[in-house]
Design an enzyme around this catalytic site. Structure first.
Site, PDB file in Angstrom:
ATOM      1  N   HIS A 138     100.997  48.055  98.858  1.00 46.16           N
ATOM      2  CA  HIS A 138     100.116  47.626  99.860  1.00 46.16           C
ATOM      3  C   HIS A 138      99.050  46.987  99.993  1.00 46.16           C
ATOM      4  O   HIS A 138      97.912  46.535 100.306  1.00 46.16           O
ATOM      5  CB  HIS A 138      99.284  49.066 100.324  1.00 46.16           C
ATOM      6  CG  HIS A 138     100.309  50.418 100.905  1.00 46.16           C
ATOM      7  ND1 HIS A 138     100.441  50.199 101.928  1.00 46.16           N
ATOM      8  CD2 HIS A 138     100.722  51.416 100.633  1.00 46.16           C
ATOM      9  CE1 HIS A 138     101.606  51.183 102.151  1.00 46.16           C
ATOM     10  NE2 HIS A 138     101.277  51.931 101.304  1.00 46.16           N
ATOM     11  N   ARG A 164     104.282  48.972  90.965  1.00 45.62           N
ATOM     12  CA  ARG A 164     104.289  49.409  91.993  1.00 45.62           C
ATOM     13  C   ARG A 164     104.762  48.741  92.912  1.00 45.62           C
ATOM     14  O   ARG A 164     104.294  47.313  94.016  1.00 45.62           O
ATOM     15  CB  ARG A 164     103.292  50.041  92.895  1.00 45.62           C
ATOM     16  CG  ARG A 164     103.808  50.955  94.032  1.00 45.62           C
ATOM     17  CD  ARG A 164     103.380  51.975  94.758  1.00 45.62           C
ATOM     18  NE  ARG A 164     102.134  51.950  95.757  1.00 45.62           N
ATOM     19  CZ  ARG A 164     100.816  52.130  96.219  1.00 45.62           C
ATOM     20  NH1 ARG A 164     101.419  53.632  95.885  1.00 45.62           N
ATOM     21  NH2 ARG A 164     100.253  52.079  96.688  1.00 45.62           N
ATOM     22  N   ASP A 194     112.577  41.721  84.449  1.00 45.10           N
ATOM     23  CA  ASP A 194     112.087  40.468  83.638  1.00 45.10           C
ATOM     24  C   ASP A 194     110.617  39.797  83.201  1.00 45.10           C
ATOM     25  O   ASP A 194     110.521  39.195  82.410  1.00 45.10           O
ATOM     26  CB  ASP A 194     113.422  39.789  84.447  1.00 45.10           C
ATOM     27  CG  ASP A 194     114.862  40.246  84.345  1.00 45.10           C
ATOM     28  OD1 ASP A 194     115.082  41.108  82.688  1.00 45.10           O
ATOM     29  OD2 ASP A 194     115.938  39.210  85.311  1.00 45.10           O
ATOM     30  N   GLU A 245     105.914  61.447  98.918  1.00 41.78           N
ATOM     31  CA  GLU A 245     104.756  60.909  99.577  1.00 41.78           C
ATOM     32  C   GLU A 245     104.697  61.732 100.985  1.00 41.78           C
ATOM     33  O   GLU A 245     104.065  61.349 101.594  1.00 41.78           O
ATOM     34  CB  GLU A 245     103.933  59.868  99.433  1.00 41.78           C
ATOM     35  CG  GLU A 245     104.813  58.843  99.513  1.00 41.78           C
ATOM     36  CD  GLU A 245     104.214  57.419  99.432  1.00 41.78           C
ATOM     37  OE1 GLU A 245     103.106  56.885  98.852  1.00 41.78           O
ATOM     38  OE2 GLU A 245     105.209  56.525  98.565  1.00 41.78           O
ATOM     39  N   ASP A 303      99.720  59.446 102.581  1.00 44.68           N
ATOM     40  CA  ASP A 303     101.204  59.387 103.403  1.00 44.68           C
ATOM     41  C   ASP A 303     102.272  60.990 103.165  1.00 44.68           C
ATOM     42  O   ASP A 303     102.333  61.405 104.981  1.00 44.68           O
ATOM     43  CB  ASP A 303     102.165  58.530 102.748  1.00 44.68           C
ATOM     44  CG  ASP A 303     102.182  57.131 102.580  1.00 44.68           C
ATOM     45  OD1 ASP A 303     102.336  56.369 103.991  1.00 44.68           O
ATOM     46  OD2 ASP A 303     102.077  56.390 101.759  1.00 44.68           O
TER      47      ASP A 303
END
Length: 260
Positions: free
Chosen positions: A48, A73, A87, A152, A178
């Site tokens: 977000h 995230r 990586d 969520e 959510d």
């Protein structure tokens, strides 16, 4: 030489409380300040916030110089994106919208090298291996990767026990916002029914032996989650912290200097 030690992974496995802050301003300068503030972990948000691989990498670099641990995230739990983030040096990932055990198993495979997983082998090019300076990276990396599933919505909550049974998953994070929306209370995560569902989920996660986590600015809810055994709790968001203090500062200056 093995992969770098992941203090966050080992702390939550032992039940040691880790306090965190959400980073959504998508800026290395802010990340660096936040990393020296005293939080145990910082969540770099790619879901977000306006982050991409390069901005996430830049924040990983500045956080690495401090004591705070970086959690990333991604916007979605796709194997190709997980590969890039690992990586780039991320060792702890929080994957949003996990709804089933099958999805969780695919995420475990995505963070694991063959023959037990599907993570692409490209560590010679990667910051994760210190650009090939970590000779044993390929054989030790998985031991220090922490995989967290974010549950969520109602579908995920219904499948929670099955998700918790997946080997290779270090913890489950409950997303109240959510969940509230899916329960018909959009924008009202503080609704009694939502809180009840969240606390029930935290209790089930802890009982399973996995680490439980949450982001909430509600101090009473923070205390309740901790009392149930939650081990990674985010208590602030840089965006809202900055915004409310800027607004308060502007209001204070206006009151003192413009309204005489």
């Amino acid at each position: 030489m093995p992969a770098p030690f992941n203090p966050f992974k080992h702390a939550i496995a032992k039940g040691d409380l880790q306090l965190g802050c959400w980073l959504g301003l998508a800026d290395p300068y802010v990340a660096e300040i936040s990393a020296g503030a005293g939080f145990d972990w910082l969540l770099i948000d790619g879901e977000h916030a306006p982050n991409d691989l390069r901005s996430i990498t830049a924040q990983l670099q500045v956080i690495a110089a401090r004591d705070a641990h970086a959690v990333v995230r991604p916007p979605i739990g796709e194997t190709w994106l997980i590969k890039q983030l690992l990586d780039a040096g991320a060792q702890t990932l929080l994957i949003p919208m996990v709804e089933s055990a099958e999805q969780a198993r695919k995420l475990v495979a995505a963070v694991t090298y063959p023959p037990h997983g599907v993570r692409g082998v490209g560590s010679a090019l990667a910051r994760a291996s210190d650009f090939s300076a970590i000779g044993d990276y390929l054989t030790t990396a998985r031991d220090e990767i922490c995989l967290l599933a974010q549950v969520e919505n109602l579908k995920g909550m219904a499948e929670l026990d099955e998700i918790l049974a997946v080997d290779g998953l270090d913890g489950v994070f409950i997303g109240p916002s959510d969940l509230a929306a899916d329960m018909g209370y959009i924008g009202k995560a503080g609704q009694a029914e939502v809180k009840e569902a969240v606390l029930d989920a935290i209790q089930r996660i802890v009982a399973s032996g996995k680490a439980a986590g949450i982001l909430t600015l509600d101090e009473e809810m923070q205390q309740k989650c901790r009392a149930l055994g939650a081990t990674f709790i985010a208590t602030e968001i840089d965006v809202t912290l900055f915004a409310r203090n800027m607004r308060a500062a502007a209001a204070k200056a206006t009151e003192k200097l413009k309204r005489r």
